[in-house]
Motif scaffolding. Structure first.
Motif, PDB file in Angstrom:
ATOM      1  N   SER A  65       0.779  -1.176   0.057  1.00  0.00           N
ATOM      2  CA  SER A  65       0.115   0.129  -0.030  1.00  0.00           C
ATOM      3  C   SER A  65       0.872   1.398   0.225  1.00  0.00           C
ATOM      4  O   SER A  65       0.526   2.266  -0.461  1.00  0.00           O
ATOM      5  CB  SER A  65      -0.790  -0.066   1.194  1.00  0.00           C
ATOM      6  OG  SER A  65      -0.159  -0.003   2.463  1.00  0.00           O
ATOM      7  N   ALA A  98       2.191   1.631  -3.569  1.00  0.00           N
ATOM      8  CA  ALA A  98       1.144   2.045  -4.580  1.00  0.00           C
ATOM      9  C   ALA A  98       0.789   3.383  -4.288  1.00  0.00           C
ATOM     10  O   ALA A  98      -0.042   3.742  -4.846  1.00  0.00           O
ATOM     11  CB  ALA A  98       0.309   0.726  -4.787  1.00  0.00           C
ATOM     12  N   GLU A 120      -8.878   2.795  -7.836  1.00  0.00           N
ATOM     13  CA  GLU A 120      -8.356   1.628  -6.997  1.00  0.00           C
ATOM     14  C   GLU A 120      -8.975   0.359  -6.958  1.00  0.00           C
ATOM     15  O   GLU A 120      -8.623  -0.408  -6.130  1.00  0.00           O
ATOM     16  CB  GLU A 120      -7.805   2.237  -5.770  1.00  0.00           C
ATOM     17  CG  GLU A 120      -6.984   3.627  -5.466  1.00  0.00           C
ATOM     18  CD  GLU A 120      -6.589   3.743  -4.130  1.00  0.00           C
ATOM     19  OE1 GLU A 120      -7.218   3.504  -3.175  1.00  0.00           O
ATOM     20  OE2 GLU A 120      -5.885   4.859  -4.090  1.00  0.00           O
ATOM     21  N   LEU A 146      -6.710  -2.768  -6.894  1.00  0.00           N
ATOM     22  CA  LEU A 146      -6.138  -2.850  -5.694  1.00  0.00           C
ATOM     23  C   LEU A 146      -7.015  -3.465  -4.682  1.00  0.00           C
ATOM     24  O   LEU A 146      -6.521  -4.441  -3.990  1.00  0.00           O
ATOM     25  CB  LEU A 146      -5.415  -1.870  -5.330  1.00  0.00           C
ATOM     26  CG  LEU A 146      -4.444  -1.321  -6.387  1.00  0.00           C
ATOM     27  CD1 LEU A 146      -3.521  -0.071  -5.738  1.00  0.00           C
ATOM     28  CD2 LEU A 146      -3.203  -2.437  -6.536  1.00  0.00           C
ATOM     29  N   LEU A 173      -5.777   0.416   0.382  1.00  0.00           N
ATOM     30  CA  LEU A 173      -5.133  -0.925   0.814  1.00  0.00           C
ATOM     31  C   LEU A 173      -4.418  -0.716   2.331  1.00  0.00           C
ATOM     32  O   LEU A 173      -4.468  -1.564   3.192  1.00  0.00           O
ATOM     33  CB  LEU A 173      -3.755  -1.090   0.050  1.00  0.00           C
ATOM     34  CG  LEU A 173      -4.329  -1.961  -1.539  1.00  0.00           C
ATOM     35  CD1 LEU A 173      -2.949  -2.212  -2.024  1.00  0.00           C
ATOM     36  CD2 LEU A 173      -5.179  -3.057  -1.148  1.00  0.00           C
ATOM     37  N   SER A 187      -1.861   3.584  -2.259  1.00  0.00           N
ATOM     38  CA  SER A 187      -3.174   3.190  -1.986  1.00  0.00           C
ATOM     39  C   SER A 187      -3.651   3.541  -0.716  1.00  0.00           C
ATOM     40  O   SER A 187      -3.285   2.942   0.360  1.00  0.00           O
ATOM     41  CB  SER A 187      -3.425   1.738  -2.520  1.00  0.00           C
ATOM     42  OG  SER A 187      -4.792   1.491  -2.477  1.00  0.00           O
TER      43      SER A 187
END
Length: 376
Positions: A25, A28, A124, A127, A33, A30
């Motif tokens: 996470s 990325a 996202e 993901l 995440l 994100s």
């Protein structure tokens, strides 16, 4: 597989997944995440609490802890159930905020997909699906690890060698008709002089029940996220953004009541509530029918654990009873009654004087457990 080994396997699985998800996470960038990684950290803490309470419960008795640490699983179950209730509460607040935001956007006629939360979710989604799929795999592995343990320690299960309805008095419902109740008692009373029916109660463990609820909630959550993620990815409609809060609301409805019920059971046990399945009035009537028993006082029943119940009482003995009946025989009869009600650890104090042997100095009365008007 031993209980400790099951916890160790689950802790290793969740720890590895938490570390991998956190690293990925951050790489990325994100938020979805990172949020799920924090959730997995909460699961890891719950497992560690469960493992600790299960581990210390087997500690030997000592002068400081004369009962040992057998109540540790109850404390672990209470902590984890309160943890689940708190999670449901904050999740409910988030659901309300999400519904309000979606409703305001819909009233203004704006495109729901342009909302920052919904836009990030759409960007996202791959993901999120990967994290949910991996989380589902971890949760299914935990279910497989804890399944047999939960099945053999179900809190409501009970097994008996004979027909329980005939041999255990607590199965009778409350009778308003005293004559009918007396007839039923007489049927049970005939078993007193015969061999006491052995009732085998399956061990209950509130700690394992709380862990099971944690894993079950995560499993449902992963399934709902996967279903919702697939719809969000492939369906082009505004209603799809309502699936996320609706799914969260379903999890709350499935887990919240069970978590509250478990927390209540743990709390009542720690408050020494007498087990509701034990019919105290019926038990007292049966003890009072014993020939040499004149009266009963200082009578207490309290659960040490969900499956172990203790009792203590004072019995005022009659000055003249049945010839040949000894005090040991009276105590044996009382313990036989306790045994049929599932109480296998008891302390019985016989007395012959008019004054209770526990009567202390007047200055000590407020410290007795049986005072009629205890000081708040």
């Amino acid at each position: 597989m031993k209980s400790d080994h099951k916890y160790q396997i689950a802790i290793v699985l969740v720890s590895l997944f938490f570390l991998l998800e956190l690293i990925f996470s951050l790489y990325a960038n994100s938020l979805a995440l990172q949020s799920d990684a924090i959730h997995m950290l909460g699961d890891l803490v719950a497992l560690m609490i469960g493992y600790w309470s299960s581990k210390v419960s087997s500690r030997s008795k000592s002068h400081e802890f004369t009962y040992g640490w057998v109540r540790a699983p109850v404390i672990g179950g209470l902590i984890n159930s309160v943890f689940l209730i708190s999670a449901c509460f904050f999740l409910f607040l988030e659901v309300v905020q999400r519904f309000v935001a979606l409703f305001q956007l819909a009233v203004r006629g704006e495109n729901l997909a342009l909302n920052p939360d919904n836009f990030n979710l759409s960007q996202e989604i791959n993901l999120v699906l990967i994290a949910a799929g991996a989380g589902l795999f971890i949760n299914l592995a935990q279910l497989a690890v804890f399944h047999n343990h939960h099945h053999h320690h179900h809190p409501e299960e009970q097994i008996s060698k004979k027909d329980v309805s005939k041999d255990t008095p607590e199965v009778y419902p409350e009778e308003k008709d005293s004559e009918k109740s007396e007839l039923r008692e007489n049927d049970i009373e005939s078993d007193l002089d015969s061999e006491v029916t052995e009732v085998l109660e399956v061990t209950k463990n509130y700690n394992h029940e709380a862990i099971w609820l944690h894993v079950l909630a995560d499993t449902f959550g992963s399934i709902l996220v996967i279903i919702g993620g697939i719809i969000i990815k492939y369906v082009d409609a505004d209603w799809k953004f309502y699936l996320d809060p609706i799914g969260s609301l379903l999890i709350i409805l499935m887990i919240g009541p069970s978590s509250f019920k478990l927390a209540k059971k743990c709390w009542l046990l720690l408050m020494h509530q007498s087990p509701p399945e034990i019919r105290l009035s019926q038990m007292l009537r049966r003890i009072e029918k014993i020939a040499m028993v004149d009266s009963i006082h200082h009578f207490h029943i309290w659960p040490l654990t969900p499956s172990v119940c203790n009792a203590s009482l004072h019995i005022k003995m009659k000055q003249s009873g049945e010839q040949g009946t000894s005090v040991d025989q009276v105590i044996s009869q009382i313990k036989a009654i306790f045994h049929q009600f599932g109480i296998h650890s008891s302390t019985i104090q016989p007395e012959w004087s008019e004054t209770c042997l526990d009567s202390c100095q007047s200055s000590c009365q407020e410290k007795q457990c049986c005072q009629e008007n205890p000081t708040p």
